[in-house]
Design a protein around this motif. Structure first.
Motif, PDB file in Angstrom:
ATOM      1  N   ALA A  10       0.867  -1.183   0.000  1.00 44.06           N
ATOM      2  CA  ALA A  10       0.000   0.000   0.000  1.00 44.06           C
ATOM      3  C   ALA A  10       0.899   1.227   0.000  1.00 44.06           C
ATOM      4  N   ILE A  11       0.553   2.189  -0.860  1.00 44.89           N
ATOM      5  CA  ILE A  11       1.339   3.419  -0.960  1.00 44.89           C
ATOM      6  C   ILE A  11       0.414   4.566  -0.567  1.00 44.89           C
ATOM      7  N   GLY A  12       0.888   5.459   0.251  1.00 43.45           N
ATOM      8  CA  GLY A  12       0.042   6.598   0.620  1.00 43.45           C
ATOM      9  C   GLY A  12       0.684   7.431   1.711  1.00 43.45           C
ATOM     10  N   PRO A  13       0.214   8.692   1.869  1.00 40.04           N
ATOM     11  CA  PRO A  13       0.805   9.592   2.869  1.00 40.04           C
ATOM     12  C   PRO A  13       0.494   9.113   4.294  1.00 40.04           C
ATOM     13  N   GLY A  14       1.513   8.850   5.058  1.00 32.32           N
ATOM     14  CA  GLY A  14       1.323   8.413   6.443  1.00 32.32           C
ATOM     15  C   GLY A  14       0.910   6.954   6.568  1.00 32.32           C
ATOM     16  N   VAL A  15       1.036   6.178   5.488  1.00 28.34           N
ATOM     17  CA  VAL A  15       0.529   4.802   5.535  1.00 28.34           C
ATOM     18  C   VAL A  15       1.307   3.948   6.537  1.00 28.34           C
ATOM     19  N   THR A  16       2.622   4.170   6.648  1.00 25.29           N
ATOM     20  CA  THR A  16       3.362   3.500   7.735  1.00 25.29           C
ATOM     21  C   THR A  16       3.584   4.444   8.905  1.00 25.29           C
ATOM     22  N   ASP A  17       3.812   5.720   8.637  1.00 18.84           N
ATOM     23  CA  ASP A  17       4.149   6.690   9.690  1.00 18.84           C
ATOM     24  C   ASP A  17       3.026   7.705   9.843  1.00 18.84           C
ATOM     25  N   MET A  18       1.982   7.357  10.666  1.00 15.61           N
ATOM     26  CA  MET A  18       1.806   6.065  11.245  1.00 15.61           C
ATOM     27  C   MET A  18       0.355   5.638  11.313  1.00 15.61           C
ATOM     28  N   LYS A  19      -0.390   5.898  10.220  1.00 14.98           N
ATOM     29  CA  LYS A  19      -1.795   5.471  10.226  1.00 14.98           C
ATOM     30  C   LYS A  19      -1.904   3.949  10.217  1.00 14.98           C
ATOM     31  N   GLY A  20      -0.903   3.288   9.607  1.00 14.65           N
ATOM     32  CA  GLY A  20      -0.859   1.823   9.672  1.00 14.65           C
ATOM     33  C   GLY A  20      -0.717   1.352  11.115  1.00 14.65           C
TER      34      GLY A  20
END
Ligand code: ZN
Length: 417
Positions: free
Chosen positions: A121-131
């Motif tokens: 998944a690519i997207g703004p904040g997808v790991t940092d840190m909405k994921g």
């Protein structure tokens, strides 16, 4: 892209297996929820956006029986504030769960939407840190659906300003510190640094400013008794001595800006300025701004003492002064933090996911958990795994996401028994 093997966990209790079944059932919904949150812009300065995404998190917490409040910051701080959710109870360890809703991508960034390509998944904040927030909330949700949150004290604090904390910290981190004082263990859902590591230590950060003066004179008289060495040579001496005398593990001291000449002007931010000088004039002024990172407060203090002593040993007819400013405190590696990691590692082994090891603090920056590390045991890096944080190619691995939710749910379950 990432490989691991999941075998059925023989060491899991029937209740734990029930939790895992619920996580499997909720997984598709969890990914949809993550997509929905990523598609809402929540740059640190987009107060309306942070409140909009915060309303989604608040709804999930409300549904799980958390008492929630939105804590606004004074208008002058220009920050959205934070969401607090609390469940009261008396059984097991009292937990503080922390994360942030803001991202570095403001509404004017071209990077705004979620896409999926080959299980990434690519997207703004997808790991940092909405994921990471999704991992936290869907771990809790599974425990809630299994009726395992009753009589447990869990406080969730989601900040709206982690990427650039609202000033003063005494206001923006007051609720976090207050909650830490009432809790036993803090779990933070910043991105996982790898499938088999977690963070028991983070370095602190602070900054320094060096001001040097020398005697302005004709350049042909430099090194004479009446002129001395000038401000620029003195600055060179100081920085070189820092380089030679301060090297040690986990300590870094990096000059980031330097100006020198006949005149030097630096603006109030300390990050922008100009200088003028001539080749035939001995430099009268110099300025250097730098940072200082450390693993222990004691290490920071010792480094500052050494720096001050070096600054005090001047070349002829020069004078220098160094000042320090506090940033993030450090989160040193403690036995208590290691004990929490050991519980996580056992969970991971029981899930067939392999042992979890402490991540090298030399490779990680400072974070919100550092503000509470002095009050309780802490573990960070419990969030989703991906890469390119703070860059427009930020991505998250979808194949390991459910494993992180399972690990976290069983960690919370075991800590609160
Ligand atoms: Zn973050």
């Amino acid at each position: 892209m990432f490989f691991h093997f999941t075998v059925s966990g023989q060491k899991l209790t029937a209740e734990e297996k029930r939790i895992l079944t619920i996580i499997d059932k909720n997984h598709e919904e969890a990914v949809q929820f993550l997509e929905e949150t990523v598609n809402i812009n929540s740059g640190t300065y987009n107060i309306a956006g942070i409140k909009k995404v915060g309303a989604l998190y608040q709804e999930v917490l409300d549904d799980m029986g958390f008492a929630t409040t939105w804590c606004d910051m004074p208008a002058a701080m220009k920050r959205a504030g934070h969401l607090i959710g609390e469940r009261k109870g008396t059984q097991g360890k009292k937990l503080l769960l922390n994360g942030h809703m803001d991202t570095v991508f403001e509404p004017d960034s071209p990077f705004q939407t979620w896409q999926v390509q080959n299980n990434v998944a690519i997207g703004p904040g997808v790991t940092d840190m909405k994921g990471g927030l999704m991992v936290m909330l869907y771990a809790l949700k599974a425990l809630h659906e299994a009726n395992l949150l009753d009589d447990r004290q869990i406080i969730v604090i989601l900040h709206g300003d982690e990427e650039n904390a609202g000033d003063p910290i005494t206001i923006s981190r007051k609720d976090l510190i207050e909650a830490a004082k009432r809790s036993d263990i803090a779990l933070c859902y910043e991105p996982a640094t790898g499938f088999n590591d977690a963070t028991i230590a983070r370095r602190g950060s602070s900054s320094w400013a060096l001001k040097v003066t020398g005697k302005q004179a004709h350049s042909s008289s430099i090194f004479t008794e009446r002129t001395g060495a000038g401000a620029i040579y003195e600055t060179g001496r100081i920085l070189n001595r820092f380089y030679e005398a301060l090297q040690e593990p986990y300590l870094t001291f990096s000059p980031g800006l330097m100006l020198g000449g006949t005149t030097v002007h630096v603006d109030s931010s300390g990050t922008l300025g100009n200088a003028s000088g001539k080749a035939n004039v001995v430099a009268k002024e110099a300025y250097v701004k730098g940072d200082l990172r450390f693993l222990y407060e004691e290490q920071k203090e010792k480094a500052r003492e050494k720096m001050k002593a070096i600054v005090a040993e001047s070349y002829p007819l020069t004078q220098a002064d160094i000042t320090f400013e506090e940033g993030y405190p450090s989160m040193p590696p403690t036995d208590g933090n290691m004990a929490v990691l050991n519980v996580l590692s056992q969970v991971s082994l029981d899930l067939g996911q392999g042992a979890v090891k402490p991540y090298d603090p030399g490779n990680r920056g400072a974070g919100d958990i550092s503000f509470v590390a002095q009050y309780l045991d802490c573990l960070d890096g419990l969030g989703a795994m991906g890469g390119n944080s703070h860059a427009p190619e930020e991505y998250m691995d979808l194949t390991t996401l459910k494993d992180f939710v399972k690990r976290s749910a069983l960690l919370i379950y075991r800590l609160t028994r």
